[in-house]
Scaffold this motif. Structure first.
Motif, PDB file in Angstrom:
ATOM      1  N   LEU A 172       0.820  -1.211   0.000  1.00  0.00           N
ATOM      2  CA  LEU A 172       0.000   0.000   0.000  1.00  0.00           C
ATOM      3  C   LEU A 172       0.852   1.259   0.000  1.00  0.00           C
ATOM      4  CD1 LEU A 172      -2.916  -0.899   2.389  1.00  0.00           C
ATOM      5  CD2 LEU A 172      -2.960  -0.590  -0.058  1.00  0.00           C
ATOM      6  N   VAL A 173       1.881   1.270   0.840  1.00  0.00           N
ATOM      7  CA  VAL A 173       2.673   2.508   0.928  1.00  0.00           C
ATOM      8  C   VAL A 173       3.324   2.806  -0.415  1.00  0.00           C
ATOM      9  CG1 VAL A 173       4.654   3.567   2.007  1.00  0.00           C
ATOM     10  CG2 VAL A 173       3.020   2.377   3.402  1.00  0.00           C
ATOM     11  N   SER A 174       3.835   1.751  -1.082  1.00  0.00           N
ATOM     12  CA  SER A 174       4.421   2.031  -2.396  1.00  0.00           C
ATOM     13  C   SER A 174       3.348   2.407  -3.399  1.00  0.00           C
ATOM     14  CB  SER A 174       5.231   0.837  -2.876  1.00  0.00           C
ATOM     15  OG  SER A 174       4.418  -0.285  -2.955  1.00  0.00           O
ATOM     16  N   SER A 175       2.143   1.842  -3.231  1.00  0.00           N
ATOM     17  CA  SER A 175       1.093   2.218  -4.182  1.00  0.00           C
ATOM     18  C   SER A 175       0.640   3.654  -3.953  1.00  0.00           C
ATOM     19  CB  SER A 175      -0.089   1.257  -4.092  1.00  0.00           C
ATOM     20  OG  SER A 175      -0.768   1.430  -2.882  1.00  0.00           O
ATOM     21  N   PHE A 176       0.717   4.148  -2.694  1.00  0.00           N
ATOM     22  CA  PHE A 176       0.415   5.569  -2.463  1.00  0.00           C
ATOM     23  C   PHE A 176       1.351   6.436  -3.299  1.00  0.00           C
ATOM     24  CE2 PHE A 176      -0.753   4.629   2.252  1.00  0.00           C
ATOM     25  CZ  PHE A 176      -1.907   4.011   1.834  1.00  0.00           C
ATOM     26  N   VAL A 177       2.644   6.078  -3.240  1.00  0.00           N
ATOM     27  CA  VAL A 177       3.627   6.884  -3.966  1.00  0.00           C
ATOM     28  C   VAL A 177       3.362   6.834  -5.462  1.00  0.00           C
ATOM     29  CG1 VAL A 177       6.063   7.122  -4.469  1.00  0.00           C
ATOM     30  CG2 VAL A 177       5.342   6.547  -2.179  1.00  0.00           C
ATOM     31  N   LEU A 178       3.092   5.624  -5.965  1.00  0.00           N
ATOM     32  CA  LEU A 178       2.888   5.485  -7.408  1.00  0.00           C
ATOM     33  C   LEU A 178       1.627   6.215  -7.856  1.00  0.00           C
ATOM     34  CD1 LEU A 178       3.857   1.766  -7.951  1.00  0.00           C
ATOM     35  CD2 LEU A 178       5.076   3.767  -8.707  1.00  0.00           C
ATOM     36  N   LEU A 179       0.599   6.162  -7.022  1.00  0.00           N
ATOM     37  CA  LEU A 179      -0.672   6.762  -7.420  1.00  0.00           C
ATOM     38  C   LEU A 179      -0.578   8.277  -7.477  1.00  0.00           C
ATOM     39  CD1 LEU A 179      -3.497   5.465  -7.946  1.00  0.00           C
ATOM     40  CD2 LEU A 179      -4.143   6.332  -5.736  1.00  0.00           C
ATOM     41  N   THR A 180       0.245   8.872  -6.618  1.00  0.00           N
ATOM     42  CA  THR A 180       0.346  10.330  -6.592  1.00  0.00           C
ATOM     43  C   THR A 180       1.619  10.810  -7.254  1.00  0.00           C
ATOM     44  OG1 THR A 180       1.301  10.141  -4.414  1.00  0.00           O
ATOM     45  CG2 THR A 180      -1.013  10.604  -4.513  1.00  0.00           C
ATOM     46  N   LEU A 181       2.192   9.992  -8.129  1.00  0.00           N
ATOM     47  CA  LEU A 181       3.425  10.342  -8.826  1.00  0.00           C
ATOM     48  C   LEU A 181       3.270  11.692  -9.526  1.00  0.00           C
ATOM     49  CD1 LEU A 181       5.789   8.430  -8.841  1.00  0.00           C
ATOM     50  CD2 LEU A 181       5.134   7.691 -11.092  1.00  0.00           C
ATOM     51  N   ALA A 199      -0.832   5.582 -16.906  1.00  0.00           N
ATOM     52  CA  ALA A 199      -1.383   4.350 -17.471  1.00  0.00           C
ATOM     53  C   ALA A 199      -0.721   3.082 -16.924  1.00  0.00           C
ATOM     54  CB  ALA A 199      -1.305   4.396 -18.984  1.00  0.00           C
ATOM     55  N   PRO A 200       0.616   2.977 -16.894  1.00  0.00           N
ATOM     56  CA  PRO A 200       1.194   1.721 -16.393  1.00  0.00           C
ATOM     57  C   PRO A 200       0.872   1.468 -14.929  1.00  0.00           C
ATOM     58  CG  PRO A 200       2.918   3.304 -16.922  1.00  0.00           C
ATOM     59  CD  PRO A 200       1.648   3.876 -17.413  1.00  0.00           C
ATOM     60  N   VAL A 201       0.800   2.541 -14.132  1.00  0.00           N
ATOM     61  CA  VAL A 201       0.477   2.361 -12.718  1.00  0.00           C
ATOM     62  C   VAL A 201      -0.953   1.845 -12.563  1.00  0.00           C
ATOM     63  CG1 VAL A 201       0.131   3.586 -10.563  1.00  0.00           C
ATOM     64  CG2 VAL A 201       2.120   4.064 -11.940  1.00  0.00           C
ATOM     65  N   THR A 202      -1.882   2.478 -13.286  1.00  0.00           N
ATOM     66  CA  THR A 202      -3.253   2.003 -13.225  1.00  0.00           C
ATOM     67  C   THR A 202      -3.335   0.554 -13.665  1.00  0.00           C
ATOM     68  OG1 THR A 202      -3.815   4.194 -13.960  1.00  0.00           O
ATOM     69  CG2 THR A 202      -5.595   2.645 -13.820  1.00  0.00           C
ATOM     70  N   ALA A 203      -2.570   0.211 -14.707  1.00  0.00           N
ATOM     71  CA  ALA A 203      -2.617  -1.156 -15.226  1.00  0.00           C
ATOM     72  C   ALA A 203      -2.189  -2.149 -14.157  1.00  0.00           C
ATOM     73  CB  ALA A 203      -1.717  -1.266 -16.451  1.00  0.00           C
ATOM     74  N   VAL A 204      -1.086  -1.861 -13.482  1.00  0.00           N
ATOM     75  CA  VAL A 204      -0.605  -2.852 -12.524  1.00  0.00           C
ATOM     76  C   VAL A 204      -1.490  -2.875 -11.282  1.00  0.00           C
ATOM     77  CG1 VAL A 204       1.085  -1.473 -11.248  1.00  0.00           C
ATOM     78  CG2 VAL A 204       1.499  -3.847 -11.597  1.00  0.00           C
ATOM     79  N   PHE A 205      -2.047  -1.715 -10.908  1.00  0.00           N
ATOM     80  CA  PHE A 205      -2.971  -1.701  -9.771  1.00  0.00           C
ATOM     81  C   PHE A 205      -4.205  -2.526 -10.088  1.00  0.00           C
ATOM     82  CE2 PHE A 205      -1.844   2.392  -7.306  1.00  0.00           C
ATOM     83  CZ  PHE A 205      -0.544   1.972  -7.253  1.00  0.00           C
ATOM     84  N   ALA A 206      -4.782  -2.250 -11.265  1.00  0.00           N
ATOM     85  CA  ALA A 206      -6.032  -2.920 -11.621  1.00  0.00           C
ATOM     86  C   ALA A 206      -5.810  -4.410 -11.741  1.00  0.00           C
ATOM     87  CB  ALA A 206      -6.556  -2.355 -12.933  1.00  0.00           C
ATOM     88  N   GLY A 207      -4.654  -4.787 -12.321  1.00  0.00           N
ATOM     89  CA  GLY A 207      -4.410  -6.208 -12.497  1.00  0.00           C
ATOM     90  C   GLY A 207      -4.127  -6.894 -11.183  1.00  0.00           C
TER      91      GLY A 207
END
Lengths: 275, 551
Positions: B145-154, B242-250
Motif C-alpha cells: 500500500l505505501v508504495s502504491s500511495f507513492v505510485l498513485l500520486t506520482l 497508465a502503467p500504474v493504473t494497469a498494474v494496480f487494476a491487475g
C-alpha cells in the motif's frame, strides 16, 4: 484470558475519537484521526496479551510467568507502519494545500453530478405533479411552472458546462455542453453523418431547447439563471451543496468561488474542486 | 529448494536500495536493475510453481524460529501460480513504463522515485502471496500500500493528490480493521500462523469464528473492491499514469481475492458465509457493469468492468466446491492479464488520440489498425467470446454453479451470463466510439502537446507574492480540472505529446501482455488441470498444515 478493562476502555475511547475525526473533510484532521485511532487499535492488540506478567527476558525469569511478547511485537510493527503512513499523509495534505489552497477532500465530480441530476429530477417531478393535479389552472400558474422548469434546466446546463470544462479546458465550450454535434462545425457540415457521441442527457427536451440558443449565449446563461431561494411551488430546497466547501454551479458563496461557474475566466471555482 | 522461497520478496527489496543509490546519476543502470530483478523474480516464480506442484508446499521459517513465533513463508500451488502470473505482468508493465518514461524524457526528475516504488510494490505483492501468517500478510499489505500511495500520486498534480487522498484514507481504514481482526484472532486462538489457526479456530465458539471470518472478509473485500465497498476504485484509479493504473487494476484487487481464497479454504472451511458472498458477488457483477455502461471515459469504464468481474471470482469462492475454486483461480489468472492489458491499451489510445474520453476520439481502426487489434483481442477476451480464456473461466464457474444446483447458484449463473453480455455491449460501445466511427473533427492532431493540469499557460494566473518553492505561497496556476477527472499526463504529471508511432517498448509490452492472455487459451488444458490440483490442495488443507508444522 483476563483483559485489563482500563486498556480496553482507553482503546474504545481513542477509536471513537479517531473515527469521528476521520469522518471530517480536511486531510489534517483525517490524519489526526488516523493517528489516534491507530493508537487505540494498538492498545487493543496489546490487550490481547492477557494478564500482565514479568518482563519477557530470556534468562532469569520463570518462562511461565512472563508477558506474551508477540502482541507487543505486532504493535511495534503497526506503530512503524503508522509512522510511514502519517508522513505520507502529511506530505499529501501539504501538497493539496499548495495546489488548491485548502487541504479538504472534495467530492468526486461524477458523484456531484449524479446527486444534482437526481435532485433536479425530483424537484421537477414535484412541481409537474403539482401543476398537473391542480384543478383550475390560471395563466399565472402556467407561467410560474414554465419559469421553474427553465430554472431547473439552467441548473443542469450550468453543471454540464462545468463538467465540460473539466474534461478539457482547451476544448470548445459549446461543443462540450451539447455533445459532439457535427452541425456546429462549418467545415464538417454535410460531409458526415451526425456522430453517436452525444452524452447521455437527462432531458431530451432541454437539449432541444438548448439547440435553439445562440452558442455565444451559453456561458452566460447559467450564471444569471440561479435563483437560490426556495421560491417555486415545489419548494426548492436551496442550493445543491454536498459539501461545506463545494463550489458547485448553484452555490455562489464558496470561499474559492469567483465568477459564474461557466464563465470563460480560468481562475475560477473549479480550483476548489480540482483538489 | 526451500531456500528459494523468500527470494521473490528479498530480491526486489535489495534492488530497491541499489536503485535509490544509483537512480539519479545512472538512469540506464537503474532501468537495467529493475528489468533484471523482475526477470529473475519471474524465473524464480516459475521454479517455485513447478516445485510446489511436484513435491507439495515449500516453506521457510525465517530466522529458524518455529511457527508460532517466527515469520513463515509458504509457497503452495496457488501461491506459485499467482506469483508467476503477477511477476510476468509486472515485468510487462515495467517495460511499458520504460518506453513511456523514455518517450516523455521523464528520467531527469530530482529523485527517480518510480523504479524504487515499483520494486517495493512487487516485493509487497510477492510477500502477500507467500505469507504464512496473518501478521506477515498485514505487513505485506502495508508494504504494497505505501508504495502504491507513492505510485498513485506520482508527480503530485492536483487530480492525483485528490484521487490519492481517497485511496489513502480507505486503505488506512481497511488496515485498521485488519489489525483489529488480528488482535481478535490472537486473543481468541493464541496464534496468527495459518497452519496453527487451521487447527485451532474450529475449536472456538461459532460466534467468535464467524466474527473473525466476517472481519477478515470485510478487509479483503475492501482490497478486492467488492460491491458495497468498491466506490473508492473508479474514483482513485483513473488519474494515475497508465502503467500504474494497469498494474494496480491487475494485481492489487486480485491480492484481495487471493487472501479470500486462502482464508476461506484454510481457516474457515465449511462455507458458512457462502450465501452472503454469492449475494455480494451478484451485486458486484451487476452494479459494476451497469456503471461501466454509463461511462464515456475509457479508464473509468475499465475500472467499473474491473469491479464487475471481481464478482465472478467471489462467486467461485462463495460456491466453495472443488470445481468452483478451480474456476475462480483460473479466472483470477485470466483477469489479471486481461485487465492489465486493457489498461495498457488505454494508455496507448491516450497517446494516440490525446484523450481517453470516448466522445472525443474516433477513427482509430483506420488510422491505427494495429492498436485496434491490440484492443480487440483482450476486449473480446474479457467479454468471454468462446475460444478465449475468458470463456473458459466463465464456463468453469458456471458449470460449478449448475453442479451446485441451489436456487442461489442458478440466480448467480443467470447474473453472470447477463454480466458477460453487458460486458460485450460495453466493449462494443468502446469499439464503435473509439475505433469504428469516423474521426471527430476536433480530435487532437498528431504531435499535439496536451497540457496537463498543472502547467498551463499561466498568463493570467496568480503567481503569488513570492516565488520561493516550498513556502506554500507559490502561484496557484493551471487549467481547472475538476476532481476525479482523468487527465492525459505522463508518469510524472507532465504534458503528453500525441504521436502516430507509440514508442516501441510500449507496443512490445502490450503485445506481450496480449500474447500472455492468448497463451492461457492455448495452454488451457494444462492450466485448468493445474488450477484443479491447486483447488484440491486448498480443500484438502492437509498438505499445507503438514508442510508448515512438520510431518
Amino acid at each position: 484470558m483476563t483483559v485489563s478493562v482500563s486498556l480496553l476502555l482507553t482503546a474504545v475511547v481513542l477509536c471513537a475519537v479517531g473515527g469521528v475525526l476521520m469522518l471530517t473533510r480536511p486531510l489534517t484532521r483525517i490524519l489526526l484521526g488516523a493517528v489516534i485511532a491507530s493508537n487505540g487499535i494498538n492498545l487493543l492488540v496489546i490487550s490481547s496479551t492477557g494478564r500482565a506478567g514479568e518482563a519477557p527476558l530470556l534468562y532469569g525469569v520463570a518462562l511461565g510467568r512472563v508477558t506474551d511478547p508477540l502482541p507487543q511485537a505486532i504493535a511495534l510493527t503497526a506503530i512503524v507502519i503508522t509512522l510511514a503512513t502519517t508522513a505520507f499523509l502529511l506530505a499529501m495534505a501539504y501538497r493539496s494545500h499548495q495546489l488548491t489552497g485548502t487541504d479538504e477532500v472534495h467530492d468526486d465530480l461524477e458523484d456531484r453530478r449524479i446527486a444534482l441530476r437526481a435532485e433536479v429530477r425530483g424537484e421537477w417531478e414535484e412541481i409537474r405533479e403539482e401543476y398537473l393535479t391542480e384543478s383550475d389552472r390560471t395563466p399565472e400558474d402556467r407561467d410560474r411552472y414554465r419559469e421553474e422548469r427553465s430554472r431547473l434546466r439552467a441548473r443542469l446546463r450550468a453543471d454540464r458546462a462545468l463538467q465540460a470544462r473539466g474534461r478539457d479546458a482547451t476544448g470548445d465550450l459549446w461543443h462540450d455542453i451539447l455533445g459532439a454535434d457535427l452541425d456546429d462545425y462549418p467545415e464538417a457540415r454535410g460531409t458526415r453523418a451526425p456522430s453517436a457521441a452525444e452524452p447521455a442527457d437527462l432531458d431530451p427536451d432541454a437539449l432541444a431547447h438548448d439547440s435553439g440558443a445562440e452558442p455565444s449565449d451559453s456561458p452566460s446563461t447559467p450564471g444569471d439563471a440561479e435563483p437560490d431561494g426556495p421560491d417555486g411551488p415545489g419548494g426548492a430546497p436551496g442550493p445543491d451543496d454536498p459539501g461545506p466547501d463545494d463550489s458547485g454551479p448553484a452555490n455562489g458563496s464558496g470561499p474559492a468561488d469567483g465568477s459564474g461557474p461557466a464563465g470563460p475566466d480560468p481562475s475560477d471555482p473549479d480550483r476548489g474542486a480540482a483538489g | 529448494m526451500n531456500a528459494l522461497v523468500p527470494l521473490p520478496v528479498l530480491l526486489p527489496l535489495c534492488a530497491t536500495g541499489l536503485s535509490l543509490a544509483f537512480g539519479t546519476r545512472l538512469a540506464r543502470f537503474q532501468r537495467f536493475i529493475s528489468v533484471a530483478v523482475l526477470s529473475a523474480v519471474l524465473g524464480l516464480s516459475v521454479v517455485l510453481m513447478v516445485a510446489a506442484d511436484r513435491q507439495g508446499p515449500l516453506h521457510v521459517d525465517l530466522g529458524d524460529f518455529p511457527p508460532p513465533l517466527g515469520i513463515t513463508l509458504v509457497a503452495d500451488r496457488l501461491s506459485g501460480l499467482m506469483l508467476t502470473v503477477s511477476s510476468a505482468v509486472t515485468l510487462a508493465v515495467l517495460i511499458y513504463s520504460l518506453g513511456q518514461g523514455m518517450a516523455d524524457r521523464d528520467q531527469e526528475t530530482p529523485v527517480a522515485v518510480f523504479h524504487p516504488a515499483y520494486l517495493i510494490l512487487v516485493a509487497g505483492v510477492s510477500c502477500t502471496f507467500l505469507a504464512g501468517d496473518l501478521v506477515n500478510l498485514f505487513v505485506a499489505f502495508e508494504i504494497m500500500l505505501v508504495s502504491s500511495f507513492v505510485l498513485l500520486t506520482l508527480g503530485g498534480t492536483g487530480p492525483r493528490v485528490r484521487a490519492g487522498s481517497t485511496y489513502v484514507i480507505i486503505s488506512l481504514f481497511s488496515s485498521m480493521l485488519f489489525l483489529t481482526a488480528i488482535a481478535m484472532t490472537y486473543a481468541a486462538a493464541g496464534t496468527v500462523n495459518f497452519a496453527q489457526l487451521a487447527a485451532r479456530l474450529p475449536e472456538l465458539p461459532l460466534g467468535v469464528q464467524t466474527l473473525i471470518q466476517a472481519m477478515l472478509l470485510t478487509v479483503f473485500a475492501v482490497k478486492a473492491a467488492v460491491f458495497p465497498v468498491a466506490a473508492w476504485l473508479p474514483d482513485s484509479y483513473p488519474t494515475a499514469p497508465a502503467p500504474v493504473t494497469a498494474v494496480f487494476a491487475g494485481l492489487l484487487t486480485k491480492v484481495g481475492v487471493y487472501c479470500m481464497l486462502r482464508t476461506e479454504t484454510l481457516l474457515f472451511p465449511g462455507n458458512r458465509l457462502g450465501d452472503l458472498l454469492m449475494a455480494v458477488a451478484l451485486f458486484s457483477m451487476v452494479v459494476g457493469i451497469l456503471g461501466a455502461v454509463a461511462q464515456t471515459d475509457l479508464k473509468r469504464l475499465f475500472s467499473f468492468t474491473l469491479i464487475s468481474h471481481i464478482g465472478y471470482m467471489i462467486f467461485g469462492i462463495g460456491l466453495a466446491s472443488r470445481e468452483a475454486y478451480g474456476g475462480a483461480i483460473f479466472y483470477v489468472v485470466h483477469h489479471i492479464t486481461v485487465q492489465t492489458t486493457l489498461f495498457l491499451v488505454a494508455g496507448l489510445i491516450e497517446r494516440r488520440g490525446g484523450t481517453n474520453e470516448l466522445t472525443r476520439i474516433g477513427g482509430l481502426a483506420k488510422s491505427a489498425p494495429f492498436l485496434a487489434v491490440l484492443f480487440f483481442v483482450p476486449a473480446m477476451n474479457l467479454a468471454g467470446i468462446p475460444p478465449l480464456s475468458g470463456f473458459i473461466g466463465k464456463l468453469g464457474l458456471m458449470r460449478a454453479g449448475v453442479a451446485d444446483g441451489s436456487a442461489w447458484a442458478w440466480v448467480l449463473v443467470a447474473g453472470a451470463t447477463t454480466t458477460s453480455l453487458l460486458t460485450l455491449y460495453v466493449m462494443a460501445k468502446v469499439w464503435n466510439l473509439a475505433f469504428w466511427r469516423a474521426e471527430p473533427p476536433d480530435q487532437a492532431a498528431y504531435g499535439t502537446v496536451l497540457e496537463d493540469s498543472d502547467d498551463s499557460d499561466d498568463s493570467d494566473s496568480d503567481t503569488g507574492p513570492d516565488r520561493i518553492p516550498g513556502s506554500g505561497d507559490e502561484g496557484v496556476s493551471g487549467a481547472p480540472a475538476p476532481a476525479g477527472q482523468a487527465v492525459a499526463a505522463s508518469l510524472h504529471g507532465r504534458a503528453v505529446t500525441t504521436t502516430t508511432r507509440p514508442p516501441g517498448a510500449m507496443t512490445a509490452a502490450t503485445v506481450a501482455a496480449v500474447a500472455l492472455g492468448l497463451a492461457f487459451t492455448v495452454l488451457a488444458g494444462p492450466l485448468t488441470a493445474f488450477t484443479d490440483r491447486a483447488a484440491a490442495e486448498l480443500i484438502d488443507r492437509g498438505p499445507y498444515t503438514e508442510a508448515v508444522l512438520g510431518r
